[in-house]
Design a protein around this motif. Structure first.
Motif, PDB file in Angstrom:
ATOM      1  N   ARG A 157       0.809  -1.218   0.000  1.00  0.00           N
ATOM      2  CA  ARG A 157       0.000   0.000   0.000  1.00  0.00           C
ATOM      3  C   ARG A 157       0.847   1.274   0.000  1.00  0.00           C
ATOM      4  O   ARG A 157       0.387   2.324  -0.459  1.00  0.00           O
ATOM      5  N   PHE A 158       2.082   1.232   0.515  1.00  0.00           N
ATOM      6  CA  PHE A 158       2.911   2.432   0.552  1.00  0.00           C
ATOM      7  C   PHE A 158       3.628   2.685  -0.777  1.00  0.00           C
ATOM      8  O   PHE A 158       4.143   3.780  -1.006  1.00  0.00           O
ATOM      9  N   PHE A 159       3.697   1.690  -1.619  1.00  0.00           N
ATOM     10  CA  PHE A 159       4.220   1.821  -2.989  1.00  0.00           C
ATOM     11  C   PHE A 159       3.384   0.885  -3.854  1.00  0.00           C
ATOM     12  O   PHE A 159       3.845  -0.148  -4.284  1.00  0.00           O
ATOM     13  N   PRO A 160       2.121   1.245  -4.113  1.00  0.00           N
ATOM     14  CA  PRO A 160       1.148   0.273  -4.647  1.00  0.00           C
ATOM     15  C   PRO A 160       1.481  -0.212  -6.055  1.00  0.00           C
ATOM     16  O   PRO A 160       2.159   0.467  -6.831  1.00  0.00           O
ATOM     17  N   TYR A 161       0.982  -1.401  -6.330  1.00  0.00           N
ATOM     18  CA  TYR A 161       0.957  -1.855  -7.721  1.00  0.00           C
ATOM     19  C   TYR A 161       0.018  -0.939  -8.498  1.00  0.00           C
ATOM     20  O   TYR A 161      -1.115  -0.706  -8.082  1.00  0.00           O
ATOM     21  N   TYR A 162       0.495  -0.432  -9.628  1.00  0.00           N
ATOM     22  CA  TYR A 162      -0.378   0.388 -10.470  1.00  0.00           C
ATOM     23  C   TYR A 162      -1.173  -0.553 -11.365  1.00  0.00           C
ATOM     24  O   TYR A 162      -1.031  -0.567 -12.589  1.00  0.00           O
ATOM     25  N   ALA A 163      -2.014  -1.360 -10.721  1.00  0.00           N
ATOM     26  CA  ALA A 163      -2.802  -2.379 -11.410  1.00  0.00           C
ATOM     27  C   ALA A 163      -4.240  -2.298 -10.914  1.00  0.00           C
ATOM     28  O   ALA A 163      -4.484  -2.212  -9.709  1.00  0.00           O
ATOM     29  N   PHE A 164      -5.167  -2.341 -11.853  1.00  0.00           N
ATOM     30  CA  PHE A 164      -6.589  -2.249 -11.543  1.00  0.00           C
ATOM     31  C   PHE A 164      -7.211  -3.604 -11.855  1.00  0.00           C
ATOM     32  O   PHE A 164      -7.268  -4.000 -13.017  1.00  0.00           O
ATOM     33  N   ASN A 165      -7.666  -4.288 -10.801  1.00  0.00           N
ATOM     34  CA  ASN A 165      -7.972  -5.710 -10.917  1.00  0.00           C
ATOM     35  C   ASN A 165      -9.456  -6.020 -10.776  1.00  0.00           C
ATOM     36  O   ASN A 165     -10.176  -5.370 -10.018  1.00  0.00           O
ATOM     37  N   VAL A 166      -9.865  -7.033 -11.536  1.00  0.00           N
ATOM     38  CA  VAL A 166     -11.139  -7.719 -11.312  1.00  0.00           C
ATOM     39  C   VAL A 166     -10.806  -9.202 -11.176  1.00  0.00           C
ATOM     40  O   VAL A 166      -9.885  -9.706 -11.813  1.00  0.00           O
ATOM     41  N   PHE A 167     -11.559  -9.861 -10.317  1.00  0.00           N
ATOM     42  CA  PHE A 167     -11.271 -11.260 -10.027  1.00  0.00           C
ATOM     43  C   PHE A 167     -12.580 -12.020 -10.026  1.00  0.00           C
ATOM     44  O   PHE A 167     -13.575 -11.560  -9.446  1.00  0.00           O
ATOM     45  N   GLY A 168     -12.601 -13.171 -10.687  1.00  0.00           N
ATOM     46  CA  GLY A 168     -13.838 -13.918 -10.768  1.00  0.00           C
ATOM     47  C   GLY A 168     -13.619 -15.406 -10.896  1.00  0.00           C
ATOM     48  O   GLY A 168     -12.562 -15.864 -11.344  1.00  0.00           O
ATOM     49  N   GLY A 169     -14.652 -16.153 -10.492  1.00  0.00           N
ATOM     50  CA  GLY A 169     -14.585 -17.598 -10.596  1.00  0.00           C
ATOM     51  C   GLY A 169     -15.831 -18.234 -10.012  1.00  0.00           C
ATOM     52  O   GLY A 169     -16.887 -17.605  -9.899  1.00  0.00           O
ATOM     53  N   ILE A 170     -15.696 -19.488  -9.633  1.00  0.00           N
ATOM     54  CA  ILE A 170     -16.784 -20.273  -9.060  1.00  0.00           C
ATOM     55  C   ILE A 170     -16.430 -20.623  -7.627  1.00  0.00           C
ATOM     56  O   ILE A 170     -15.318 -21.096  -7.351  1.00  0.00           O
ATOM     57  N   ASP A 171     -17.348 -20.385  -6.691  1.00  0.00           N
ATOM     58  CA  ASP A 171     -17.075 -20.711  -5.289  1.00  0.00           C
ATOM     59  C   ASP A 171     -17.381 -22.174  -4.999  1.00  0.00           C
ATOM     60  O   ASP A 171     -17.714 -22.954  -5.910  1.00  0.00           O
ATOM     61  N   GLU A 172     -17.296 -22.554  -3.710  1.00  0.00           N
ATOM     62  CA  GLU A 172     -17.497 -23.960  -3.331  1.00  0.00           C
ATOM     63  C   GLU A 172     -18.920 -24.440  -3.579  1.00  0.00           C
ATOM     64  O   GLU A 172     -19.167 -25.639  -3.735  1.00  0.00           O
ATOM     65  N   GLU A 173     -19.882 -23.523  -3.638  1.00  0.00           N
ATOM     66  CA  GLU A 173     -21.275 -23.888  -3.880  1.00  0.00           C
ATOM     67  C   GLU A 173     -21.625 -23.921  -5.369  1.00  0.00           C
ATOM     68  O   GLU A 173     -22.774 -24.177  -5.723  1.00  0.00           O
ATOM     69  N   GLY A 174     -20.664 -23.651  -6.216  1.00  0.00           N
ATOM     70  CA  GLY A 174     -20.916 -23.668  -7.652  1.00  0.00           C
ATOM     71  C   GLY A 174     -21.523 -22.387  -8.181  1.00  0.00           C
ATOM     72  O   GLY A 174     -21.962 -22.348  -9.339  1.00  0.00           O
ATOM     73  N   LYS A 175     -21.541 -21.332  -7.391  1.00  0.00           N
ATOM     74  CA  LYS A 175     -22.101 -20.061  -7.821  1.00  0.00           C
ATOM     75  C   LYS A 175     -21.002 -19.136  -8.351  1.00  0.00           C
ATOM     76  O   LYS A 175     -19.843 -19.228  -7.940  1.00  0.00           O
ATOM     77  N   GLY A 176     -21.397 -18.239  -9.251  1.00  0.00           N
ATOM     78  CA  GLY A 176     -20.443 -17.271  -9.759  1.00  0.00           C
ATOM     79  C   GLY A 176     -20.042 -16.279  -8.688  1.00  0.00           C
ATOM     80  O   GLY A 176     -20.880 -15.779  -7.928  1.00  0.00           O
ATOM     81  N   ALA A 177     -18.755 -15.997  -8.604  1.00  0.00           N
ATOM     82  CA  ALA A 177     -18.224 -15.075  -7.596  1.00  0.00           C
ATOM     83  C   ALA A 177     -17.333 -14.055  -8.283  1.00  0.00           C
ATOM     84  O   ALA A 177     -16.330 -14.416  -8.916  1.00  0.00           O
ATOM     85  N   ILE A 178     -17.677 -12.773  -8.174  1.00  0.00           N
ATOM     86  CA  ILE A 178     -16.922 -11.685  -8.769  1.00  0.00           C
ATOM     87  C   ILE A 178     -16.481 -10.739  -7.661  1.00  0.00           C
ATOM     88  O   ILE A 178     -17.266 -10.405  -6.762  1.00  0.00           O
ATOM     89  N   TYR A 179     -15.221 -10.287  -7.745  1.00  0.00           N
ATOM     90  CA  TYR A 179     -14.674  -9.391  -6.737  1.00  0.00           C
ATOM     91  C   TYR A 179     -14.089  -8.157  -7.413  1.00  0.00           C
ATOM     92  O   TYR A 179     -13.393  -8.262  -8.433  1.00  0.00           O
ATOM     93  N   SER A 180     -14.375  -7.010  -6.798  1.00  0.00           N
ATOM     94  CA  SER A 180     -13.883  -5.728  -7.305  1.00  0.00           C
ATOM     95  C   SER A 180     -12.881  -5.150  -6.313  1.00  0.00           C
ATOM     96  O   SER A 180     -13.114  -5.184  -5.097  1.00  0.00           O
ATOM     97  N   TYR A 181     -11.766  -4.593  -6.814  1.00  0.00           N
ATOM     98  CA  TYR A 181     -10.661  -4.129  -5.974  1.00  0.00           C
ATOM     99  C   TYR A 181     -10.315  -2.672  -6.255  1.00  0.00           C
ATOM    100  O   TYR A 181     -10.504  -2.188  -7.369  1.00  0.00           O
TER     101      TYR A 181
END
Length: 257
Positions: A157-181
């Motif tokens: 955080r004090f010298f951050p990655y200059y990267a803008f990320n989205v993350f997605g996949g399937i969780d343990e229940e088989g549902k779609g999971a999307i994460y915003s950062y």
């Protein structure tokens, strides 16, 4: 010897007495010049070409290489998409640079921003995934991988990655999971997200056709085939308005199978 028919001229050249070409050191005269044994030269003010005032040159360790990433969660699937253009300023460096990175068979990371920071982040995450695999003899789940990504971003955080990320996949229940950062690891699970240079163009479209905001008709669960077509249209529209988005779009569909 001189000829008898021609007049004879005798010329004597007088050489100056011995004199040093340069004195031991120039003396600065009050009028803003330099004086020595060869004479005096008046100097003007020194101008660096921009201003007479002191100025500085700046250096940035970051470069914004553009690109747009989109992630959409369905009932039993997740769709991750990104364009393939790599830019710097008004220059296109590559038209075939993937912004998607597979972490496991059930989750994919999409990253836009500075290419060098994105590559470094991917490398660190791959190492952590392998360490987890060896220590626990199993693959990291999608929610756990999402938390790991947040921790890694916060660690820098004090010298951050200059990267803008989205993350997605399937969780343990088989549902779609999307994460915003954000840039320093704060994240949330959501149904749709977008990041990168075309975020402002794609998010309003996704809010309308995916999350069904500000609409009065009945909301329905969209099949993954229809979502893929909507993603294609979204990137076509974004490419018309954003010079850093274009060329091709990669679309990954993740299911429990």
């Amino acid at each position: 010897s001189p000829s008898a028919d021609l007049p004879y001229f005798s010329t004597m050249i007088e050489f100056p007495t011995s004199k040093p070409f340069r004195s031991s050191g120039p003396s600065v005269i009050p009028q803003g010049g330099i004086s020595n044994s060869e004479g005096s030269v008046v100097l003007g003010k020194i101008d660096h070409g921009v201003t007479e005032n002191p100025y500085e040159r700046r250096f940035s360790p970051y470069d914004f290489n553009g690109g747009t990433c989109v992630a959409i969660a369905g009932k039993d699937y997740a769709v991750i998409a990104a364009d393939t253009r790599l830019s710097s300023g008004y220059e296109i460096l590559s038209r075939n640079m993937s912004k998607l990175h597979k972490l496991t068979d059930k989750c994919i990371l999409g990253s836009a921003g500075c290419k060098t920071d994105v590559d470094q982040l991917r490398s660190v995450l791959d190492i952590k995934m392998k360490v987890y695999q060896h220590n626990h003899q199993k693959t990291m789940s999608t929610p756990a991988a999402a938390q790991m990504l947040g921790n890694q971003l916060y660690y820098k955080r004090f010298f951050p990655y200059y990267a803008f990320n989205v993350f997605g996949g399937i969780d343990e229940e088989g549902k779609g999971a999307i994460y915003s950062y954000d840039a320093i690891g704060s994240f949330e699970r959501t149904s749709v997200t977008a990041t990168g240079s075309g975020q402002a163009y794609i998010i309003p479209l996704l809010d309308n056709v995916i999350t069904h905001r500000n609409r009065t008709d009945a909301k329905r669960d969209l099949p993954k085939e229809e979502v893929v077509e909507l993603v294609k249209d979204a990137f076509i529209s974004c490419g018309e308005r954003d010079i850093y988005t274009g060329d091709q779009v990669e679309i990954a569909v993740i299911t429990k199978d």
